[in-house]
Design a protein around this motif. Structure first.
Motif, PDB file in Angstrom:
ATOM      1  N   LEU A  58       0.806  -1.218   0.000  1.00 43.60           N
ATOM      2  CA  LEU A  58       0.000   0.000   0.000  1.00 43.60           C
ATOM      3  C   LEU A  58       0.845   1.276   0.000  1.00 43.60           C
ATOM      4  N   GLU A  59       2.155   1.126   0.147  1.00 41.33           N
ATOM      5  CA  GLU A  59       3.117   2.228   0.043  1.00 41.33           C
ATOM      6  C   GLU A  59       2.749   3.442   0.897  1.00 41.33           C
ATOM      7  N   PRO A  60       2.565   3.258   2.195  1.00 39.73           N
ATOM      8  CA  PRO A  60       2.230   4.401   3.047  1.00 39.73           C
ATOM      9  C   PRO A  60       3.430   5.325   3.258  1.00 39.73           C
ATOM     10  N   ASP A  61       3.153   6.586   3.506  1.00 39.78           N
ATOM     11  CA  ASP A  61       4.214   7.539   3.862  1.00 39.78           C
ATOM     12  C   ASP A  61       4.520   7.463   5.351  1.00 39.78           C
ATOM     13  N   LEU A  62       3.487   7.054   6.133  1.00 34.90           N
ATOM     14  CA  LEU A  62       3.600   7.038   7.586  1.00 34.90           C
ATOM     15  C   LEU A  62       2.782   5.880   8.139  1.00 34.90           C
ATOM     16  N   ILE A  63       3.335   5.185   9.123  1.00 35.72           N
ATOM     17  CA  ILE A  63       2.600   4.139   9.843  1.00 35.72           C
ATOM     18  C   ILE A  63       2.445   4.603  11.289  1.00 35.72           C
ATOM     19  N   VAL A  64       1.200   4.686  11.751  1.00 36.42           N
ATOM     20  CA  VAL A  64       0.909   5.071  13.130  1.00 36.42           C
ATOM     21  C   VAL A  64       0.363   3.844  13.857  1.00 36.42           C
ATOM     22  N   GLY A  65       0.872   3.576  15.047  1.00 36.61           N
ATOM     23  CA  GLY A  65       0.382   2.407  15.765  1.00 36.61           C
ATOM     24  C   GLY A  65       0.941   2.298  17.165  1.00 36.61           C
ATOM     25  N   TRP A  66       0.814   1.109  17.742  1.00 39.80           N
ATOM     26  CA  TRP A  66       1.291   0.825  19.084  1.00 39.80           C
ATOM     27  C   TRP A  66       2.699   0.230  19.028  1.00 39.80           C
ATOM     28  N   GLY A  67       3.368   0.237  20.164  1.00 35.58           N
ATOM     29  CA  GLY A  67       4.709  -0.329  20.222  1.00 35.58           C
ATOM     30  C   GLY A  67       4.750  -1.772  19.784  1.00 35.58           C
ATOM     31  N   SER A  68       3.731  -2.555  20.155  1.00 35.54           N
ATOM     32  CA  SER A  68       3.689  -3.975  19.812  1.00 35.54           C
ATOM     33  C   SER A  68       3.560  -4.217  18.313  1.00 35.54           C
ATOM     34  N   LEU A  69       3.108  -3.208  17.568  1.00 35.01           N
ATOM     35  CA  LEU A  69       3.003  -3.347  16.117  1.00 35.01           C
ATOM     36  C   LEU A  69       4.370  -3.571  15.483  1.00 35.01           C
ATOM     37  N   PHE A  70       5.402  -3.039  16.124  1.00 32.63           N
ATOM     38  CA  PHE A  70       6.738  -3.107  15.550  1.00 32.63           C
ATOM     39  C   PHE A  70       7.614  -4.160  16.241  1.00 32.63           C
ATOM     40  N   ALA A  71       6.967  -5.169  16.802  1.00 31.23           N
ATOM     41  CA  ALA A  71       7.685  -6.313  17.364  1.00 31.23           C
ATOM     42  C   ALA A  71       8.124  -7.237  16.225  1.00 31.23           C
ATOM     43  N   ASP A  72       9.026  -8.148  16.530  1.00 35.07           N
ATOM     44  CA  ASP A  72       9.563  -9.060  15.505  1.00 35.07           C
ATOM     45  C   ASP A  72       8.485  -9.932  14.881  1.00 35.07           C
ATOM     46  N   ASP A  73       7.453 -10.279  15.679  1.00 37.82           N
ATOM     47  CA  ASP A  73       6.414 -11.162  15.150  1.00 37.82           C
ATOM     48  C   ASP A  73       5.262 -10.387  14.497  1.00 37.82           C
ATOM     49  N   ALA A  74       5.444  -9.081  14.320  1.00 37.14           N
ATOM     50  CA  ALA A  74       4.448  -8.262  13.633  1.00 37.14           C
ATOM     51  C   ALA A  74       5.128  -7.574  12.437  1.00 37.14           C
ATOM     52  N   LEU A  75       5.235  -6.242  12.461  1.00 39.85           N
ATOM     53  CA  LEU A  75       5.841  -5.548  11.318  1.00 39.85           C
ATOM     54  C   LEU A  75       7.357  -5.426  11.398  1.00 39.85           C
ATOM     55  N   GLY A  76       7.921  -5.745  12.556  1.00 40.08           N
ATOM     56  CA  GLY A  76       9.370  -5.613  12.687  1.00 40.08           C
ATOM     57  C   GLY A  76       9.773  -4.216  13.125  1.00 40.08           C
ATOM     58  N   ALA A  77      11.053  -4.001  13.297  1.00 38.26           N
ATOM     59  CA  ALA A  77      11.599  -2.768  13.876  1.00 38.26           C
ATOM     60  C   ALA A  77      11.247  -1.516  13.073  1.00 38.26           C
ATOM     61  N   THR A  78      11.026  -0.432  13.792  1.00 34.55           N
ATOM     62  CA  THR A  78      10.738   0.847  13.124  1.00 34.55           C
ATOM     63  C   THR A  78      11.897   1.258  12.221  1.00 34.55           C
ATOM     64  N   SER A  79      13.128   0.927  12.623  1.00 31.37           N
ATOM     65  CA  SER A  79      14.298   1.307  11.818  1.00 31.37           C
ATOM     66  C   SER A  79      14.250   0.681  10.427  1.00 31.37           C
ATOM     67  N   ASP A  80      13.690  -0.528  10.321  1.00 28.59           N
ATOM     68  CA  ASP A  80      13.576  -1.174   9.006  1.00 28.59           C
ATOM     69  C   ASP A  80      12.634  -0.385   8.098  1.00 28.59           C
TER      70      ASP A  80
END
Length: 266
Positions: A58-80
């Motif tokens: 979907l090529e978003p410019d920004l992803i807004v969410g909770w800390g758990s969204l960026f866990a390894d078993d979800a979307l992965g690290a924010t730095s990626d």
């Protein structure tokens, strides 16, 4: 892309629906003020997070969410995501290491959205209204000594002969305190009914989640013979709060501070 219900409802209420390409992770009955717009959004998943592949497509410019969204078993690290040129914003009450969750973090989120989307006039007005309402609640209870404040315990759900507790570091603790109550929450996790009996709260804050309705939890407490002398249960003194309102804070949280305060000090 706004993942998680609390931040999505906040963005919708700020008039940003047209910018949201997709959402996911609904846990509670939608806030009535924005329900129609919220439910019309493109849902990638309901009570779950979407896959990395779908988000990338979907090529978003920004992803807004909770800390758990960026866990390894979800979307992965924010730095990626940042390395891909996709910005990220985490709701402050879901970021580890910032200390106890509190209502002020929610206000900071609103202010930050004002800066990010260049709508500071709108967010400044919203924050001013929230602070005014909060001050009114605090003024009504300011003269009540700590040892005379009604005691409140948070119960998230029941399982067998146990209840699920929230910690004193959760936003529930700050909500109870701002409402003029004395919080009995201590440790996160399942506890025995003997612990609940020993705490003997004046009121119980019950978490409502679509998969674990508060009505079922309340009925289970009322039906338990061992709990009939617990003050809150004997007086049926329950206040229901949605998952999105208590977890990271949402547009409903100030309403719940007001509502709980009114129940505790009627």
């Amino acid at each position: 892309m706004s993942i998680s219900q609390a931040n999505t409802e906040m963005l919708v209420s700020l008039g940003l629906s047209d910018l949201i390409v997709a959402t996911a992770h609904r846990t509670s009955t939608p806030w009535p003020e924005t329900a129609a717009e919220y439910e019309s959004l493109n849902f990638l998943a309901m009570d779950d997070y979407p896959s990395k592949e779908v988000v990338l497509s979907l090529e978003p410019d920004l992803i807004v969410g909770w800390g758990s969204l960026f866990a390894d078993d979800a979307l992965g690290a924010t730095s990626d995501w940042n390395d891909r040129g996709i910005n990220t914003y985490l709701m402050k009450n879901t970021v580890s290491g910032l200390g106890k969750r509190n209502f002020e973090f929610l206000i900071q989120d609103i202010e930050n959205f004002g800066k990010i989307f260049d709508i500071e006039e709108k967010t400044d007005a919203l924050v001013a209204d929230i602070r005014s309402r909060l001050a009114a609640v605090e003024a009504r209870t300011a003269d009540i000594p700590e040892d005379e404040r009604p005691t409140v315990l948070t119960v998230q759900m029941l399982k067998d002969n146990e209840w699920f507790a929230r910690a004193d570091t959760d936003l529930t603790a700050n909500i109870i305190e701002l409402a003029g109550g004395k919080c009995l929450d201590e440790e996160y996790g399942y506890a025995s009914m003997e612990v609940l009996i020993d705490k003997n709260p004046d009121a119980i804050l019950v978490i409502d989640r679509e998969t674990k309705p508060a009505a079922d939890t309340i009925q289970g407490l009322l039906d338990n013979p061992a709990l009939q002398e617990v003050t809150a249960i004997k007086n049926q003194n329950f206040y229901t709060i949605t998952h999105v309102s208590f977890y990271c804070g949402s547009m409903q949280t100030i309403e719940d501070i007001e509502g709980l305060s009114e129940m505790l000090h009627k």
